[in-house]
Motif scaffolding. Structure first.
Motif, PDB file in Angstrom:
ATOM      1  N   THR A   5       0.820  -1.215   0.000  1.00  0.00           N
ATOM      2  CA  THR A   5       0.000   0.000   0.000  1.00  0.00           C
ATOM      3  C   THR A   5       0.850   1.259   0.000  1.00  0.00           C
ATOM      4  N   ALA A   6       2.161   1.118   0.289  1.00  0.00           N
ATOM      5  CA  ALA A   6       3.030   2.287   0.348  1.00  0.00           C
ATOM      6  C   ALA A   6       3.733   2.543  -0.978  1.00  0.00           C
ATOM      7  N   LEU A   7       3.465   1.737  -1.995  1.00  0.00           N
ATOM      8  CA  LEU A   7       4.190   1.874  -3.248  1.00  0.00           C
ATOM      9  C   LEU A   7       3.778   3.145  -3.973  1.00  0.00           C
ATOM     10  N   ALA A   8       4.728   3.642  -4.762  1.00  0.00           N
ATOM     11  CA  ALA A   8       4.512   4.912  -5.460  1.00  0.00           C
ATOM     12  C   ALA A   8       3.718   4.671  -6.745  1.00  0.00           C
ATOM     13  N   LEU A   9       2.431   4.446  -6.602  1.00  0.00           N
ATOM     14  CA  LEU A   9       1.619   4.134  -7.771  1.00  0.00           C
ATOM     15  C   LEU A   9       1.587   5.291  -8.755  1.00  0.00           C
ATOM     16  N   GLY A  10       1.678   6.508  -8.255  1.00  0.00           N
ATOM     17  CA  GLY A  10       1.616   7.664  -9.126  1.00  0.00           C
ATOM     18  C   GLY A  10       2.819   7.820 -10.023  1.00  0.00           C
ATOM     19  N   ALA A  33       9.333   1.093 -10.010  1.00  0.00           N
ATOM     20  CA  ALA A  33       9.128   2.522 -10.277  1.00  0.00           C
ATOM     21  C   ALA A  33       9.502   3.355  -9.065  1.00  0.00           C
ATOM     22  N   GLN A  34       9.164   2.864  -7.889  1.00  0.00           N
ATOM     23  CA  GLN A  34       9.521   3.585  -6.672  1.00  0.00           C
ATOM     24  C   GLN A  34      11.037   3.645  -6.518  1.00  0.00           C
ATOM     25  N   SER A  60       8.099   6.253 -17.473  1.00  0.00           N
ATOM     26  CA  SER A  60       8.366   6.981 -16.225  1.00  0.00           C
ATOM     27  C   SER A  60       9.735   7.634 -16.277  1.00  0.00           C
ATOM     28  N   ALA A  61      10.715   6.915 -16.835  1.00  0.00           N
ATOM     29  CA  ALA A  61      12.059   7.473 -16.976  1.00  0.00           C
ATOM     30  C   ALA A  61      12.076   8.592 -18.009  1.00  0.00           C
TER      31      ALA A  61
END
Length: 229
Positions: A5-10, A33-34, A60-61
């Motif tokens: 739940t703490a992953l950087a989904l955005g 990604a995080q 993302s990169a």
């Protein structure tokens, strides 16, 4: 332990196209990604995304202004990543084929890898079909071990490899192999996720191999960060 739940989904692009047979971004993608978000990137950064799938990590990169190349053995994945690049209006160079062959002679500042890592009763990874995205031989290391060997040739001095795989594959083996190849290497993040249908279908076989215990319902994922000295 890093809860899912703490992953950087955005950190991942929204509204990605996913053609049939292409690996859909999941917790391992988000965890990677995080990890990527902690690295310095900009217009002078060259990034390689191995096993790009939808191109989510590559995009993302690219959003940081980095020059990004992506490679996948699946033509469907290549087409998907190219479509998403066009839709997101972010430039990617997407290549089809084996990562070592398609990048020979090139070096990168950051290499991202979400390789197949699910242990399989098949002696070798499949050469076609959707299972190519996850099946990786009896120990799950068929591609992971190749990445450990190839990492020094892919990275510039000071370059970083970020790789995700299951704890079933033996993170210590990965870090040991990378260190033997001349890199620093350590586990920098972990997440525990529920077993999906592939692992549930292999429960008896995984238990026979000592890769799972009776009653296991969750898998630990790890991020390996390695840097070329």
């Amino acid at each position: 332990m890093v809860p899912s739940t703490a992953l950087a989904l955005g950190a991942l692009p929204a509204r990605l196209i996913v053609l049939p047979g292409v690996y859909r971004p999941q917790t391992d993608t988000w965890l990677l990604a995080q990890a990527l978000s902690h690295e310095e990137m900009g217009a002078a950064t060259d990034v390689l995304d191995i096993g790009t799938g939808t191109g989510a990590l590559a995009l993302s990169a690219a959003r940081t202004g980095a020059h990004v190349a992506a490679v996948d053995v699946s033509w469907r994945a290549v087409v998907t990543a190219r479509l998403n690049s066009f839709r997101q209006r972010l430039p990617l160079r997407v290549m089809h084929g084996d990562f070592a062959n398609r990048t020979r002679g090139r070096r990168f500042d950051i290499v991202l890898a979400n390789p197949p890592y699910v242990p399989s009763a098949r002696p070798r990874p499949p050469t076609r079909g959707v299972a190519r995205a996850w099946d990786a031989g009896p120990d799950g290391r068929a591609v992971v071990d190749r990445l450990c060997v190839q990492a020094p040739a892919l990275l510039r001095p000071g370059g970083v490899l970020l790789m995700v795989h299951s704890a079933m594959c033996g993170p210590e083996s990965t870090t040991d192999r990378l260190k033997a190849a001349g890199l620093t290497a350590q586990v920098t993040a972990r997440a525990v996720v529920p077993w999906g249908p592939v692992l549930r279908a292999r429960r008896t076989w995984l238990q026979s191999r000592g890769l799972a215990d009776d009653g296991d319902e969750h898998e630990e994922l790890v991020i390996i960060r390695a840097e070329l000295l």
